[in-house]
Design an enzyme around this catalytic site. Structure first.
Site, PDB file in Angstrom:
ATOM      1  N   HIS A 159     -46.928 -12.959   5.091  1.00 47.19           N
ATOM      2  CA  HIS A 159     -46.389 -11.930   4.174  1.00 47.19           C
ATOM      3  C   HIS A 159     -47.328 -10.721   4.103  1.00 47.19           C
ATOM      4  CE1 HIS A 159     -44.318 -15.381   1.739  1.00 47.19           C
ATOM      5  NE2 HIS A 159     -43.437 -14.847   2.554  1.00 47.19           N
ATOM      6  N   ASN A 164     -36.214  -7.018  13.002  1.00 49.02           N
ATOM      7  CA  ASN A 164     -36.807  -8.285  12.584  1.00 49.02           C
ATOM      8  C   ASN A 164     -35.980  -9.394  13.224  1.00 49.02           C
ATOM      9  OD1 ASN A 164     -37.727 -10.546  11.297  1.00 49.02           O
ATOM     10  ND2 ASN A 164     -37.499  -9.739   9.211  1.00 49.02           N
ATOM     11  N   ARG A 222     -40.312 -25.629   0.628  1.00 46.25           N
ATOM     12  CA  ARG A 222     -41.608 -26.061   1.189  1.00 46.25           C
ATOM     13  C   ARG A 222     -42.493 -26.655   0.104  1.00 46.25           C
ATOM     14  NH1 ARG A 222     -42.967 -20.487   4.222  1.00 46.25           N
ATOM     15  NH2 ARG A 222     -40.766 -19.948   4.066  1.00 46.25           N
ATOM     16  N   ARG A 262     -41.111  -6.404  13.691  1.00 50.07           N
ATOM     17  CA  ARG A 262     -41.883  -7.366  12.909  1.00 50.07           C
ATOM     18  C   ARG A 262     -42.291  -8.497  13.847  1.00 50.07           C
ATOM     19  NH1 ARG A 262     -39.856 -12.217   9.297  1.00 50.07           N
ATOM     20  NH2 ARG A 262     -41.832 -12.753   8.333  1.00 50.07           N
ATOM     21  N   GLU A 273     -40.509  -4.410   3.130  1.00 48.24           N
ATOM     22  CA  GLU A 273     -41.204  -4.671   4.392  1.00 48.24           C
ATOM     23  C   GLU A 273     -40.710  -3.749   5.512  1.00 48.24           C
ATOM     24  OE1 GLU A 273     -42.366  -9.168   4.652  1.00 48.24           O
ATOM     25  OE2 GLU A 273     -40.661  -8.972   3.305  1.00 48.24           O
TER      26      GLU A 273
END
Ligand code: AMP
Length: 395
Positions: free
Chosen positions: A179, A7, A240, A90, A383
């Site tokens: 996601h 990743n 965010r 990823r 993940e």
């Protein structure tokens, strides 16, 4: 089979080596400050963590240090690179080109490059990781697993914005969702847990971490999700803003006498629960501040839970019902107060929380009572394991 999961960020690289039969992590680690100076943290299973300050001028040198660490005679876990059978990468954005994971070829790399403008901070870094690994392991098959792919099943009514259609056609402006690897992994498990693998199912997955999103999953497919064209949309997050009236952007730029880029930066990095509370983006800090009487921290927590509940309500409406809801990721797995606060809004779905089960942390567990009309679970996401599984499936 040993799968090396990578990743890659703009100055970091996270990795895991996973044995696909046992699904055990053989080693994992992180390269940080690539291109600045460089630090490798390597954790072989069952052995002490190793930290090395080493010069990493680029991602290729970072991958090279990781491969050396994996094969090191003292803290390595494999004899040589021939024991790496596949690499799973990823990749953040697959645009409309990728509705699933793919084996990496020159054409795939080109297609990922064409998605770069949709994720300018992430995709170029992912591609650098791919090319660094290909240079050092030219014969090893590699897969790209996209954050957006799972959401490609959304219907048009969910992914189109109320903008002139030409902007979708010309500029690919639409909701993509993110996601996806986590939503796919957790929804599969949730459907298994409620015993609906081969039946119709309506589930809602709440991936609540520093970045957060909610996804409606019908019969195993994503039908709507809260993040949009970018991961800025939807829920209030750590830093965010989530969805706001777009007119705020210009208004704020005028007030602050700054550029649109500056405002977007504020919305991404200085907003969310951190901006609201003035305390932190970390929910552990917010919990503590709220218990100490900090009203803005309490407001940020309330707002977060309220928005999650709103999305659950919206998706229960769009699917005309919901069988089960799952919480996952850092906050979803660990913060029982947030789960309780969200579920307090769900009485109309017949949700009843078992407080003892909900007090547990970081484990797969049903947190609703046996009598709860809608089942609620905590399901830890993974993940890296999902990427390893996808890679093996492609081979
Ligand atoms: P993530 O982005 O999935 O790593 O999630 C980060 C968020 O999860 C932070 O706000 C943390 O407060 C929360 N979190 C992560 N681990 C824990 C933990 N062990 N206990 C409580 N909260 C946690």
């Amino acid at each position: 089979m040993n799968v090396f999961v990578v990743n890659c960020g703009s100055s970091s690289l996270k990795y895991q080596l996973i044995h696909s039969d046992t699904e055990k992590v053989i080693a994992k680690g992180l390269c940080e400050r690539i291109g600045i100076d460089g630090r490798l943290t390597h954790k072989p299973a069952g052995k002490e963590e190793v930290v090395r300050e080493v010069s990493m001028p680029d991602h290729k040198s970072a991958v090279s240090f990781v491969l050396e660490a994996l094969t090191d005679k003292d803290f390595g876990v494999i004899k040589d690179l021939s024991e790496i059978d596949a690499v799973g990468h990823r990749v953040v954005h697959g645009g409309e080109k990728f509705a699933g994971s793919v084996l990496i070829t020159e054409e795939v790399i080109q297609a990922i490059e064409e998605c770069n403008e949709l994720a300018p901070l992430h995709n170029p870094a992912n591609l650098i990781g791919i090319s660094a690994c290909r240079a050092l392991m030219p014969k090893v098959p590699m897969a790209a697993v996209f954050d957006t792919a799972f959401h490609q099943t959304m219907p048009k009514k969910a992914y189109l914005y109320g903008l002139p259609y030409a902007y979708y056609e010309d500029y690919k402006i639409r909701k993509y969702g993110f996601h996806g690897t986590s939503h796919s992994f957790v929804s599969k498990r949730l459907i298994e847990l409620i015993g609906k693998e081969n039946q119709e199912s309506k589930t809602i997955i709440c991936h609540l971490g520093n970045g957060s999103s909610v996804t409606a999953v019908r019969d195993g497919e994503s039908v709507d999700t809260s993040m949009g064209f970018t991961p800025l949309d939807g829920l209030i997050m750590g830093t965010r803003s989530g969805s706001i009236d777009p007119a705020v952007v210009e208004y704020l730029a005028n007030k602050l006498n700054c550029s649109l880029d500056d405002v977007i930066n504020i919305l991404n990095k200085k907003s969310g629960v951190e901006g609201i509370s003035g305390v932190s983006s970390d929910f552990r800090d917010l919990d503590k501040a709220s218990m100490d009487g900090n009203e803005r921290a309490a407001a940020a927590l309330d707002m977060f839970a309220y928005r999650v509940a709103q999305f659950i309500g919206a998706y229960a409406a769009s699917m005309n019902g919901v069988d089960a809801i799952a919480f996952t990721a850092g906050i979803g797995e660990n913060n029982f107060k947030v789960r309780q606060a969200v579920c307090n809004y769900l009485g109309y779905l017949g949700v009843e929380i078992d407080e003892t089960a909900n007090a547990r942390r970081g484990e797969e567990i049903r947190i609703s009572t046996d009598g709860s009309k809608t089942a609620v679970y905590v399901i830890p996401t993974n993940e890296e394991l999902a990427i390893a599984r996808e890679t093996v499936a492609l081979l």
